[in-house]
Scaffold this active site. Structure first.
Site, PDB file in Angstrom:
ATOM      1  N   ARG A 120      17.289 -33.811  -6.381  1.00 35.68           N
ATOM      2  CA  ARG A 120      15.842 -34.048  -6.556  1.00 35.68           C
ATOM      3  C   ARG A 120      15.074 -33.065  -5.676  1.00 35.68           C
ATOM      4  O   ARG A 120      14.373 -33.456  -4.732  1.00 35.68           O
ATOM      5  CB  ARG A 120      15.483 -35.490  -6.220  1.00 35.68           C
ATOM      6  CG  ARG A 120      16.328 -36.579  -6.883  1.00 35.68           C
ATOM      7  CD  ARG A 120      16.372 -36.544  -8.375  1.00 35.68           C
ATOM      8  NE  ARG A 120      15.229 -37.049  -9.097  1.00 35.68           N
ATOM      9  CZ  ARG A 120      15.026 -38.328  -9.428  1.00 35.68           C
ATOM     10  NH1 ARG A 120      15.874 -39.244  -9.051  1.00 35.68           N
ATOM     11  NH2 ARG A 120      13.983 -38.690 -10.128  1.00 35.68           N
ATOM     12  N   GLN A 125      12.780 -29.602 -10.354  1.00 35.58           N
ATOM     13  CA  GLN A 125      11.857 -30.537 -11.026  1.00 35.58           C
ATOM     14  C   GLN A 125      11.764 -30.309 -12.539  1.00 35.58           C
ATOM     15  O   GLN A 125      11.697 -31.261 -13.307  1.00 35.58           O
ATOM     16  CB  GLN A 125      10.462 -30.452 -10.417  1.00 35.58           C
ATOM     17  CG  GLN A 125      10.302 -31.411  -9.256  1.00 35.58           C
ATOM     18  CD  GLN A 125       8.949 -31.320  -8.598  1.00 35.58           C
ATOM     19  OE1 GLN A 125       8.125 -30.489  -8.955  1.00 35.58           O
ATOM     20  NE2 GLN A 125       8.729 -32.160  -7.606  1.00 35.58           N
ATOM     21  N   ASP A 128      14.575 -32.125 -14.275  1.00 32.25           N
ATOM     22  CA  ASP A 128      14.855 -33.470 -13.789  1.00 32.25           C
ATOM     23  C   ASP A 128      14.694 -34.499 -14.912  1.00 32.25           C
ATOM     24  O   ASP A 128      13.603 -35.013 -15.166  1.00 32.25           O
ATOM     25  CB  ASP A 128      13.903 -33.767 -12.624  1.00 32.25           C
ATOM     26  CG  ASP A 128      14.267 -35.026 -11.870  1.00 32.25           C
ATOM     27  OD1 ASP A 128      14.835 -35.941 -12.494  1.00 32.25           O
ATOM     28  OD2 ASP A 128      13.987 -35.099 -10.675  1.00 32.25           O
ATOM     29  N   SER A 131      13.321 -38.012 -14.059  1.00 35.96           N
ATOM     30  CA  SER A 131      11.861 -38.101 -13.953  1.00 35.96           C
ATOM     31  C   SER A 131      11.202 -38.060 -15.323  1.00 35.96           C
ATOM     32  O   SER A 131      10.303 -38.858 -15.604  1.00 35.96           O
ATOM     33  CB  SER A 131      11.315 -36.943 -13.113  1.00 35.96           C
ATOM     34  OG  SER A 131      11.733 -37.069 -11.802  1.00 35.96           O
ATOM     35  N   TYR A 226      16.053 -41.243  -2.274  1.00 37.46           N
ATOM     36  CA  TYR A 226      16.427 -42.525  -2.879  1.00 37.46           C
ATOM     37  C   TYR A 226      16.316 -43.642  -1.848  1.00 37.46           C
ATOM     38  O   TYR A 226      16.362 -43.408  -0.640  1.00 37.46           O
ATOM     39  CB  TYR A 226      17.858 -42.465  -3.415  1.00 37.46           C
ATOM     40  CG  TYR A 226      17.990 -41.623  -4.643  1.00 37.46           C
ATOM     41  CD1 TYR A 226      17.537 -42.092  -5.875  1.00 37.46           C
ATOM     42  CD2 TYR A 226      18.547 -40.355  -4.590  1.00 37.46           C
ATOM     43  CE1 TYR A 226      17.648 -41.324  -7.015  1.00 37.46           C
ATOM     44  CE2 TYR A 226      18.663 -39.567  -5.733  1.00 37.46           C
ATOM     45  CZ  TYR A 226      18.209 -40.063  -6.936  1.00 37.46           C
ATOM     46  OH  TYR A 226      18.311 -39.301  -8.068  1.00 37.46           O
TER      47      TYR A 226
HETATM   48  P1  NAD Z   1      14.673 -44.886  -8.564  1.00 38.82           P
HETATM   49  O1  NAD Z   1      14.605 -45.066 -10.030  1.00 38.82           O
HETATM   50  O2  NAD Z   1      15.973 -44.534  -7.923  1.00 38.82           O
HETATM   51  O3  NAD Z   1      14.133 -46.210  -7.835  1.00 38.82           O
HETATM   52  C1  NAD Z   1      12.836 -46.712  -8.129  1.00 38.82           C
HETATM   53  C2  NAD Z   1      12.154 -47.172  -6.874  1.00 38.82           C
HETATM   54  O4  NAD Z   1      12.713 -48.422  -6.465  1.00 38.82           O
HETATM   55  C3  NAD Z   1      12.251 -46.243  -5.679  1.00 38.82           C
HETATM   56  O5  NAD Z   1      10.951 -45.858  -5.284  1.00 38.82           O
HETATM   57  C4  NAD Z   1      12.926 -47.115  -4.621  1.00 38.82           C
HETATM   58  O6  NAD Z   1      12.463 -46.843  -3.307  1.00 38.82           O
HETATM   59  C5  NAD Z   1      12.545 -48.505  -5.071  1.00 38.82           C
HETATM   60  N1  NAD Z   1      13.388 -49.585  -4.521  1.00 38.82           N
HETATM   61  C6  NAD Z   1      14.726 -49.609  -4.322  1.00 38.82           C
HETATM   62  N2  NAD Z   1      15.102 -50.779  -3.766  1.00 38.82           N
HETATM   63  C7  NAD Z   1      13.979 -51.532  -3.641  1.00 38.82           C
HETATM   64  C8  NAD Z   1      13.724 -52.843  -3.162  1.00 38.82           C
HETATM   65  N3  NAD Z   1      14.701 -53.608  -2.669  1.00 38.82           N
HETATM   66  N4  NAD Z   1      12.457 -53.294  -3.188  1.00 38.82           N
HETATM   67  C9  NAD Z   1      11.447 -52.526  -3.671  1.00 38.82           C
HETATM   68  N5  NAD Z   1      11.630 -51.284  -4.135  1.00 38.82           N
HETATM   69  C10 NAD Z   1      12.872 -50.781  -4.119  1.00 38.82           C
HETATM   70  O7  NAD Z   1      13.577 -43.834  -8.134  1.00 38.82           O
HETATM   71  P2  NAD Z   1      13.224 -42.426  -8.795  1.00 38.82           P
HETATM   72  O8  NAD Z   1      12.006 -42.548  -9.577  1.00 38.82           O
HETATM   73  O9  NAD Z   1      14.435 -41.859  -9.455  1.00 38.82           O
HETATM   74  O10 NAD Z   1      12.886 -41.582  -7.495  1.00 38.82           O
HETATM   75  C11 NAD Z   1      13.832 -41.485  -6.440  1.00 38.82           C
HETATM   76  C12 NAD Z   1      13.362 -40.478  -5.423  1.00 38.82           C
HETATM   77  O11 NAD Z   1      13.411 -39.151  -5.920  1.00 38.82           O
HETATM   78  C13 NAD Z   1      11.923 -40.672  -4.953  1.00 38.82           C
HETATM   79  O12 NAD Z   1      11.878 -40.376  -3.569  1.00 38.82           O
HETATM   80  C14 NAD Z   1      11.153 -39.644  -5.691  1.00 38.82           C
HETATM   81  O13 NAD Z   1       9.968 -39.269  -5.036  1.00 38.82           O
HETATM   82  C15 NAD Z   1      12.164 -38.526  -5.678  1.00 38.82           C
HETATM   83  N6  NAD Z   1      11.940 -37.574  -6.764  1.00 38.82           N
HETATM   84  C16 NAD Z   1      12.020 -36.238  -6.493  1.00 38.82           C
HETATM   85  C17 NAD Z   1      11.870 -35.342  -7.503  1.00 38.82           C
HETATM   86  C18 NAD Z   1      11.968 -33.881  -7.243  1.00 38.82           C
HETATM   87  O14 NAD Z   1      11.524 -33.422  -6.225  1.00 38.82           O
HETATM   88  N7  NAD Z   1      12.608 -33.137  -8.145  1.00 38.82           N
HETATM   89  C19 NAD Z   1      11.627 -35.764  -8.793  1.00 38.82           C
HETATM   90  C20 NAD Z   1      11.547 -37.145  -9.018  1.00 38.82           C
HETATM   91  C21 NAD Z   1      11.731 -38.039  -8.009  1.00 38.82           C
END
Ligand code: NAD
Length: 375
Positions: A120, A125, A128, A131, A226
């Site tokens: 990530r 991006q 991804d 996303s 994550y």
């Molecule tokens: P995900 O689908 O893995 O999880 C969804 C959300 O659930 C996360 O925000 C997580 O913190 C939350 N979560 C987990 N356990 C929880 C709990 N017990 N109670 C409440 N919330 C809880 O998330 P995602 O959308 O795949 O994103 C994961 C990470 O990757 C994030 O930090 C996001 O900003 C980052 N990201 C980076 C890029 C990039 O730079 N290429 C792109 C997308 C996402």
């Protein structure tokens, strides 16, 4: 060199690449073969693929001719037996759950890139897929909830009386959760959000929603963005705080996930019983167990007066745009493993190529999959 695109299994409406991206591969000098009707459910018919420069043919011809096979889901083993030696498979294979499959594919000599394992990072991006698909799922989850809710989302002052706005809670403020917040706000709901990563508080607030504060979350700074497993003490505190909001919520959109692990159960049966009659839960974490008690994957049921929708593949319900962005992610990734002239060139010095490669040269090459196999 031939790139093949197969029709996805029954029930999946997406296609790995639409004609609009495929035409760019053809311009690169690549021959592209597409299984007949592969894009039909995504509103891309065979004629559009032919116009873009592809050959539309039967499944067996695609399987036996391609050096690279593009898909969303994995291809059944009996069909992979028909492929060329050392074929490259690119898709979303969920290797943290399907690590035995990765081992079998490695021993068959396939090179496997699973796009859900792309790091990530900022550079990644544009490739991804988690996303691009989660963004659609978050949007669709809110629309589905609005459709099922027996009440309005926005506030109305009418001659027949006033209608209060719907109260919506989002569990997990990752890509899907944040899109759900934005969509629900546009429809006029009042939105509250829970996440264990304090870093998302600002993003939630900038979308006009309230962030539910619970102190003492485990430090996730070394987990690549994550979330990580929480302590029992934190879980209890979070549950008590969430219980207050659950009882007032008309809608819950559940998206909380832990990479490669079962989803955290955040709403238990007693909490569910306190929800208003007619309330709606859409749980996008259903395929890994769900965040809400009673949710069944790929089913909509009624429990304690609440409609529970379990669906982790809502992006498939919007197949035209889901395929468009998936195909664009795929095209961008292909540029890392192809030369400008369209020849295969695997550069494992590249962190993205290395990061999402699960199998190569007859072996499992990803550290996390290796340790899952060893445990
Ligand atoms: P995900 O689908 O893995 O999880 C969804 C959300 O659930 C996360 O925000 C997580 O913190 C939350 N979560 C987990 N356990 C929880 C709990 N017990 N109670 C409440 N919330 C809880 O998330 P995602 O959308 O795949 O994103 C994961 C990470 O990757 C994030 O930090 C996001 O900003 C980052 N990201 C980076 C890029 C990039 O730079 N290429 C792109 C997308 C996402």
């Amino acid at each position: 060199m031939i790139i093949g695109i197969l029709k996805e299994p029954a029930g999946e409406n997406r296609v790995a690449m639409l004609p609009e991206q495929l035409v760019l591969l053809v311009k690169q000098g690549i021959e592209v073969m597409v299984e007949k009707d592969a894009g039909a459910n995504a509103f891309a018919n065979n004629e559009l693929y032919v116009t873009a420069g592809a050959t539309v043919t039967n499944r067996n011809t695609v399987l036996s001719s391609a050096s690279i096979l593009l898909s969303y889901w994995s291809i059944p083993d009996d069909e992979l037996a028909k492929t060329q030696k050392g074929v490259i498979l690119i898709g979303v294979f969920q290797p943290l759950f399907n690590f035995q499959l990765m081992k079998a594919w490695a021993s068959n000599g396939f090179t496997v890139f699973s796009l859900d394992m792309i790091p990530r990072t900022t550079r990644a991006q544009s490739m991804d897929v988690l996303s691009s698909q989660a963004n659609i799922a978050g949007y669709k989850a809110v629309l589905k909830a609005a459709n099922l809710l027996p009440r309005y989302f926005p506030m109305f002052m009418t001659a027949a009386g006033s209608i209060p706005p719907a109260k919506l809670m989002v569990l997990g403020a990752g890509v899907a959760g944040l899109q759900a917040v934005a969509t629900a706000k546009r429809l006029g709901a009042v939105v509250e959000v829970s996440d264990t990563r304090p870093a998302v508080k600002e993003e939630v607030m900038s979308l006009g929603a309230k962030f539910i504060e619970v102190d003492g979350a485990a430090d996730a700074s070394a987990a690549g963005g994550y979330a990580v497993e929480q302590t029992e003490e934190f879980k209890q505190k979070q549950k008590e705080r969430l219980a207050l909001s659950v009882a007032k919520s008309d809608v819950i959109i559940a998206t909380a996930q832990l990479q490669g692990k079962p989803a955290p159960l955040l709403i238990d049966e007693n909490m569910l019983k306190t929800m208003k009659p007619g309330a709606v839960v859409v749980d996008l974490a259903a395929s890994t167990g769900g965040n809400v008690f009673g949710v069944q994957n790929n089913a909509t049921i009624q429990l304690h007066g609440v409609t529970l929708v379990g669906n982790s593949q809502l992006a498939s319900d919007m197949p035209a745009d889901a395929s468009k962005v998936y195909g664009k992610n795929m095209f961008n990734f292909l540029q890392l493993i192809l030369t400008k002239e369209g020849a295969i060139h695997l550069n494992f010095e590249d962190d993205i190529v290395k990061g999402c490669c699960m199998a190569h040269g007859g072996a499992v090459v990803n550290d996390r999959i290796q340790s899952l196999l060893a445990s």
